[in-house]
Enzyme design. Structure first.
Site, PDB file in Angstrom:
ATOM      1  N   ARG A 152      -8.173  -0.648   4.700  1.00 45.05           N
ATOM      2  CA  ARG A 152      -7.289   0.317   4.033  1.00 45.05           C
ATOM      3  C   ARG A 152      -5.975  -0.348   3.625  1.00 45.05           C
ATOM      4  O   ARG A 152      -5.306   0.122   2.712  1.00 45.05           O
ATOM      5  CB  ARG A 152      -6.966   1.481   4.983  1.00 45.05           C
ATOM      6  CG  ARG A 152      -8.139   2.388   5.292  1.00 45.05           C
ATOM      7  CD  ARG A 152      -7.721   3.540   6.192  1.00 45.05           C
ATOM      8  NE  ARG A 152      -6.417   4.014   5.791  1.00 45.05           N
ATOM      9  CZ  ARG A 152      -5.408   4.256   6.625  1.00 45.05           C
ATOM     10  NH1 ARG A 152      -5.549   4.107   7.915  1.00 45.05           N
ATOM     11  NH2 ARG A 152      -4.245   4.669   6.164  1.00 45.05           N
ATOM     12  N   LYS A 187       0.844  -1.201   0.000  1.00 47.47           N
ATOM     13  CA  LYS A 187       0.000   0.000   0.000  1.00 47.47           C
ATOM     14  C   LYS A 187       0.881   1.254   0.000  1.00 47.47           C
ATOM     15  O   LYS A 187       0.639   2.188  -0.768  1.00 47.47           O
ATOM     16  CB  LYS A 187      -0.886   0.013   1.259  1.00 47.47           C
ATOM     17  CG  LYS A 187      -1.576   1.332   1.521  1.00 47.47           C
ATOM     18  CD  LYS A 187      -2.423   1.283   2.762  1.00 47.47           C
ATOM     19  CE  LYS A 187      -1.725   1.642   4.031  1.00 47.47           C
ATOM     20  NZ  LYS A 187      -1.405   3.058   4.213  1.00 47.47           N
ATOM     21  N   ASN A 188       1.894   1.259   0.866  1.00 47.68           N
ATOM     22  CA  ASN A 188       2.680   2.479   1.027  1.00 47.68           C
ATOM     23  C   ASN A 188       3.601   2.770  -0.158  1.00 47.68           C
ATOM     24  O   ASN A 188       4.226   3.820  -0.213  1.00 47.68           O
ATOM     25  CB  ASN A 188       3.481   2.428   2.336  1.00 47.68           C
ATOM     26  CG  ASN A 188       2.557   2.531   3.534  1.00 47.68           C
ATOM     27  OD1 ASN A 188       1.441   3.039   3.426  1.00 47.68           O
ATOM     28  ND2 ASN A 188       2.996   2.024   4.672  1.00 47.68           N
ATOM     29  N   ARG A 211      -0.110  15.060  12.680  1.00 48.79           N
ATOM     30  CA  ARG A 211       0.840  14.630  11.636  1.00 48.79           C
ATOM     31  C   ARG A 211       1.189  15.852  10.797  1.00 48.79           C
ATOM     32  O   ARG A 211       0.623  16.087   9.739  1.00 48.79           O
ATOM     33  CB  ARG A 211       0.242  13.490  10.808  1.00 48.79           C
ATOM     34  CG  ARG A 211       0.088  12.243  11.667  1.00 48.79           C
ATOM     35  CD  ARG A 211      -0.490  11.078  10.931  1.00 48.79           C
ATOM     36  NE  ARG A 211       0.476  10.393  10.092  1.00 48.79           N
ATOM     37  CZ  ARG A 211       0.207   9.228   9.478  1.00 48.79           C
ATOM     38  NH1 ARG A 211      -0.971   8.656   9.622  1.00 48.79           N
ATOM     39  NH2 ARG A 211       1.118   8.650   8.740  1.00 48.79           N
ATOM     40  N   ASP A 237       4.864   0.717  11.932  1.00 50.62           N
ATOM     41  CA  ASP A 237       3.668  -0.018  11.499  1.00 50.62           C
ATOM     42  C   ASP A 237       3.635  -1.447  12.037  1.00 50.62           C
ATOM     43  O   ASP A 237       2.587  -2.094  11.981  1.00 50.62           O
ATOM     44  CB  ASP A 237       3.607  -0.072   9.964  1.00 50.62           C
ATOM     45  CG  ASP A 237       3.132   1.235   9.367  1.00 50.62           C
ATOM     46  OD1 ASP A 237       2.685   2.110  10.129  1.00 50.62           O
ATOM     47  OD2 ASP A 237       3.201   1.391   8.132  1.00 50.62           O
ATOM     48  N   CYS A 279      -4.787  12.961  12.651  1.00 53.08           N
ATOM     49  CA  CYS A 279      -5.420  11.690  12.324  1.00 53.08           C
ATOM     50  C   CYS A 279      -5.390  10.806  13.538  1.00 53.08           C
ATOM     51  O   CYS A 279      -5.028  11.249  14.623  1.00 53.08           O
ATOM     52  CB  CYS A 279      -4.717  11.026  11.153  1.00 53.08           C
ATOM     53  SG  CYS A 279      -3.185  10.273  11.645  1.00 53.08           S
TER      54      CYS A 279
HETATM   55  C1  UD1 Z   1       5.219   6.924   8.387  1.00 54.19           C
HETATM   56  C2  UD1 Z   1       6.383   5.962   8.571  1.00 54.19           C
HETATM   57  C3  UD1 Z   1       6.410   5.021   7.396  1.00 54.19           C
HETATM   58  C4  UD1 Z   1       5.066   4.340   7.310  1.00 54.19           C
HETATM   59  C5  UD1 Z   1       3.938   5.351   7.213  1.00 54.19           C
HETATM   60  C6  UD1 Z   1       2.565   4.710   7.240  1.00 54.19           C
HETATM   61  C7  UD1 Z   1       8.532   6.391   9.577  1.00 54.19           C
HETATM   62  C8  UD1 Z   1       9.728   7.261   9.625  1.00 54.19           C
HETATM   63  N1  UD1 Z   1       7.593   6.730   8.688  1.00 54.19           N
HETATM   64  O1  UD1 Z   1       5.428   7.624   7.164  1.00 54.19           O
HETATM   65  O2  UD1 Z   1       7.451   4.081   7.521  1.00 54.19           O
HETATM   66  O3  UD1 Z   1       5.037   3.474   6.217  1.00 54.19           O
HETATM   67  O4  UD1 Z   1       4.008   6.226   8.324  1.00 54.19           O
HETATM   68  O5  UD1 Z   1       2.195   4.345   8.517  1.00 54.19           O
HETATM   69  O6  UD1 Z   1       8.449   5.424  10.301  1.00 54.19           O
HETATM   70  N2  UD1 Z   1       6.949  14.797  10.616  1.00 54.19           N
HETATM   71  C9  UD1 Z   1       7.026  16.137  10.889  1.00 54.19           C
HETATM   72  N3  UD1 Z   1       6.839  17.015   9.860  1.00 54.19           N
HETATM   73  C10 UD1 Z   1       6.612  16.606   8.596  1.00 54.19           C
HETATM   74  C11 UD1 Z   1       6.527  15.237   8.326  1.00 54.19           C
HETATM   75  C12 UD1 Z   1       6.699  14.350   9.364  1.00 54.19           C
HETATM   76  O7  UD1 Z   1       7.229  16.543  12.027  1.00 54.19           O
HETATM   77  O8  UD1 Z   1       6.466  17.445   7.700  1.00 54.19           O
HETATM   78  C13 UD1 Z   1       7.105  13.822  11.703  1.00 54.19           C
HETATM   79  C14 UD1 Z   1       5.801  13.085  11.980  1.00 54.19           C
HETATM   80  O9  UD1 Z   1       4.989  13.779  12.868  1.00 54.19           O
HETATM   81  C15 UD1 Z   1       6.287  11.789  12.566  1.00 54.19           C
HETATM   82  C16 UD1 Z   1       7.574  11.547  11.810  1.00 54.19           C
HETATM   83  O10 UD1 Z   1       7.984  12.814  11.302  1.00 54.19           O
HETATM   84  O11 UD1 Z   1       6.584  11.943  13.920  1.00 54.19           O
HETATM   85  C17 UD1 Z   1       7.434  10.516  10.701  1.00 54.19           C
HETATM   86  O12 UD1 Z   1       6.701  11.037   9.700  1.00 54.19           O
HETATM   87  P1  UD1 Z   1       6.751  10.534   8.195  1.00 54.19           P
HETATM   88  O13 UD1 Z   1       7.840   9.564   7.939  1.00 54.19           O
HETATM   89  O14 UD1 Z   1       6.641  11.735   7.359  1.00 54.19           O
HETATM   90  O15 UD1 Z   1       5.369   9.804   8.168  1.00 54.19           O
HETATM   91  P2  UD1 Z   1       4.774   9.080   6.999  1.00 54.19           P
HETATM   92  O16 UD1 Z   1       5.261   9.581   5.699  1.00 54.19           O
HETATM   93  O17 UD1 Z   1       3.315   9.029   7.271  1.00 54.19           O
END
Ligand code: UD1
Length: 448
Positions: free
Chosen positions: A428, A52-53, A151, A336, A146
């Site tokens: 999902r 999915k990701n 996030r 995850d 969320c």
């Molecule tokens: C995250 C997971 C990813 C997983 C996905 C779905 C990590 C590093 N990332 O990706 O492996 O497949 O969820 O569940 O494990 N953050 C900020 N500012 C930003 C973006 C992120 O502060 O602009 C922080 C987030 O709050 C969080 C961390 O960075 O604490 C990880 O975020 P990110 O890797 O961007 O999340 P996803 O892309 O959703």
């Protein structure tokens, strides 16, 4: 439709959809509770579906090609449907045949993504970089918090601004415009955010000049995205390492690509077998992608054998504790996989400690597991699980995608009936979970 409303809607065991240009995916899922009669050791083979990701950024990336792209091994999931709806709204033609999705992005007629489509899934933020690169103009709503807590997208926005995108945050919307082609830049991320790395790659692939991403995310899904874009004519180097170089090219073209297997789905089915004292052979998987999880399962007493694309797991009579598990960016232990492993550890013979370093609110499944007899204490980013000899079935609620998977794992081992509501969260990310569990001998069925 907002994510919460979609969840009030139900899910159906089978889904059928063939989408022609402009047609939306509608009423895909129709029942919403899964019933599990637990206590049966599972045994069998599971073919792991596409990630999915990876699929979501890949679908967004098709926009850059301006032509026809064919994605194989693209799972039939509600999040993938949501991405297809966005593409369809933007003016793309989409067709699904089995696990192959063909997207024609030649005629992109919109630069905005309506709020209801944005809210269907968090990952829709990757459309920002893709649309900006293709059209130089985007209007999308600001994704809210969320079920995993706040996030933020500050890293995405500051990187895209460095690439020359003017972004205004107005009334919950991001209004973005560039002065023609985006411009390459040297970007250093303060955290290796997966989503921000994807957005930068998408925006920079056709930017003028070179972009360097320092402290880039190294997840396998980043490598998959770069490989697909390179097949479309991009020049991206170093994906999978912490520094990525992108030499912007003027245009890309359509291409064909096979989505990598879903590593979290693999972990989930391994846990399903392990928790019931059973065994499973996973096919079409990549053991290396879960190199931080397999040693934990071994420490818990599971016997594991891998080939290049299979994993065999045989559970012990009673699981050991998992020690201390800290979630980290890849190649560390994935956030995850935290909830599935927590469900597994509830039945171990000792203590397992979880330290959740990625998301601030990712222990909501613990409360539901406690309703099933688990012994878990949480404080901030720490959860301490003291294993118990058995769990009992209960009515529980999936709090989010992986939290829902954790309840399934617990329900498979629990004595009696577990009824899991809000299964739309699970849909999902897991294709035909009921069918796969049944194929391993589980007693499981859908109800209203
Ligand atoms: C995250 C997971 C990813 C997983 C996905 C779905 C990590 C590093 N990332 O990706 O492996 O497949 O969820 O569940 O494990 N953050 C900020 N500012 C930003 C973006 C992120 O502060 O602009 C922080 C987030 O709050 C969080 C961390 O960075 O604490 C990880 O975020 P990110 O890797 O961007 O999340 P996803 O892309 O959703």
């Amino acid at each position: 439709m907002a994510a919460k409303m979609a969840c009030a809607k139900s899910a159906q065991a089978t889904f059928v959809f063939v989408v022609a240009t402009g047609m939306l995916f509608e009423g895909v899922f129709e029942v919403n509770k899964l019933v599990i009669d637990g206590g049966i050791p599972l045994s069998g083979e599971i073919a792991v579906h596409g990630a999915k990701n990876s699929s979501l950024p890949l679908l967004a990336a098709t926009i850059l090609s301006g032509g026809e792209c064919v994605l194989h091994n693209c799972p039939a999931l509600s999040d993938v449907d949501a991405a297809c709806k966005i593409l369809s709204y933007l003016g793309c033609g989409i067709r699904r045949e089995g696990s192959t999705v063909t997207v024609n992005t030649e005629n992109l007629s919109h630069f905005d993504v309506p709020d209801d489509l944005m809210q269907e899934m968090r990952s829709s933020i990757v459309f920002l970089g893709a649309i900006a690169a293709r059209l130089g103009r985007v209007r999308i709503s600001f994704p809210g918090g969320c079920d995993l807590g706040a996030r933020p997208i500050d890293l995405h926005l500051s990187a895209l601004r460095q690439l020359g995108l003017d972004i205004r945050e107005e009334h919950g919307y991001l209004n973005c415009v560039s002065d023609g082609r985006l411009k390459g830049s040297n970007i250093s991320l303060s955290f290796p955010s997966v989503g921000a790395t994807e957005n930068i790659i998408l925006a920079a692939a056709t930017a003028r000049g070179q972009t360097v991403i320092n402290n880039a995310a190294q997840e396998p899904e980043i490598v998959d995205l770069a490989e697909f874009l390179n097949r479309c004519g991009a020049k991206i180097y170093g994906a999978g390492k912490s520094r990525i170089w992108i030499d912007g090219v003027e245009t890309l073209y359509g291409s064909e690509h096979k989505v990598i297997p879903d590593r979290i789905v693999a972990v989930t089915y391994l846990c399903c077998a392990a928790v019931t004292g059973g065994e499973v052979q996973l096919l079409h998987t990549r053991p290396d992608d879960i190199g931080s999880v397999l040693p934990v399962l071994e420490e818990m007493g599971c016997m594991i054998r891998c080939s290049d694309d299979t994993i065999f797991l045989k559970a012990p009579k009673r699981l050991n504790g998992g020690g201390t598990i800290r979630t980290m960016p890849y190649p560390g232990f994935p956030t995850d996989a935290q909830a599935p492993l927590m469900a597994l550890s509830t039945l171990s013979d000792s203590t397992t400690v979880f330290v959740e370093n990625i998301f601030e609110n990712r222990f909501r499944h613990a409360g539901e597991l406690i309703r099933m007899g688990a012994n878990i204490r949480t404080e901030g980013k720490i959860a301490v699980v003291q294993g118990v000899p058995s769990l009992y079935g209960a009515s529980v609620q999936a709090t989010d995608l992986r939290g829902g998977a954790a309840l399934i794992i617990a329900g498979l081992a629990a004595q009696g009936k577990t009824i899991i509501s809000n299964m739309c969260h699970v849909q999902r990310g897991y294709e035909d979970i009921e069918g796969n569990l049944k194929a391993m001998g589980a007693q499981v069925y859908w109800t209203d």
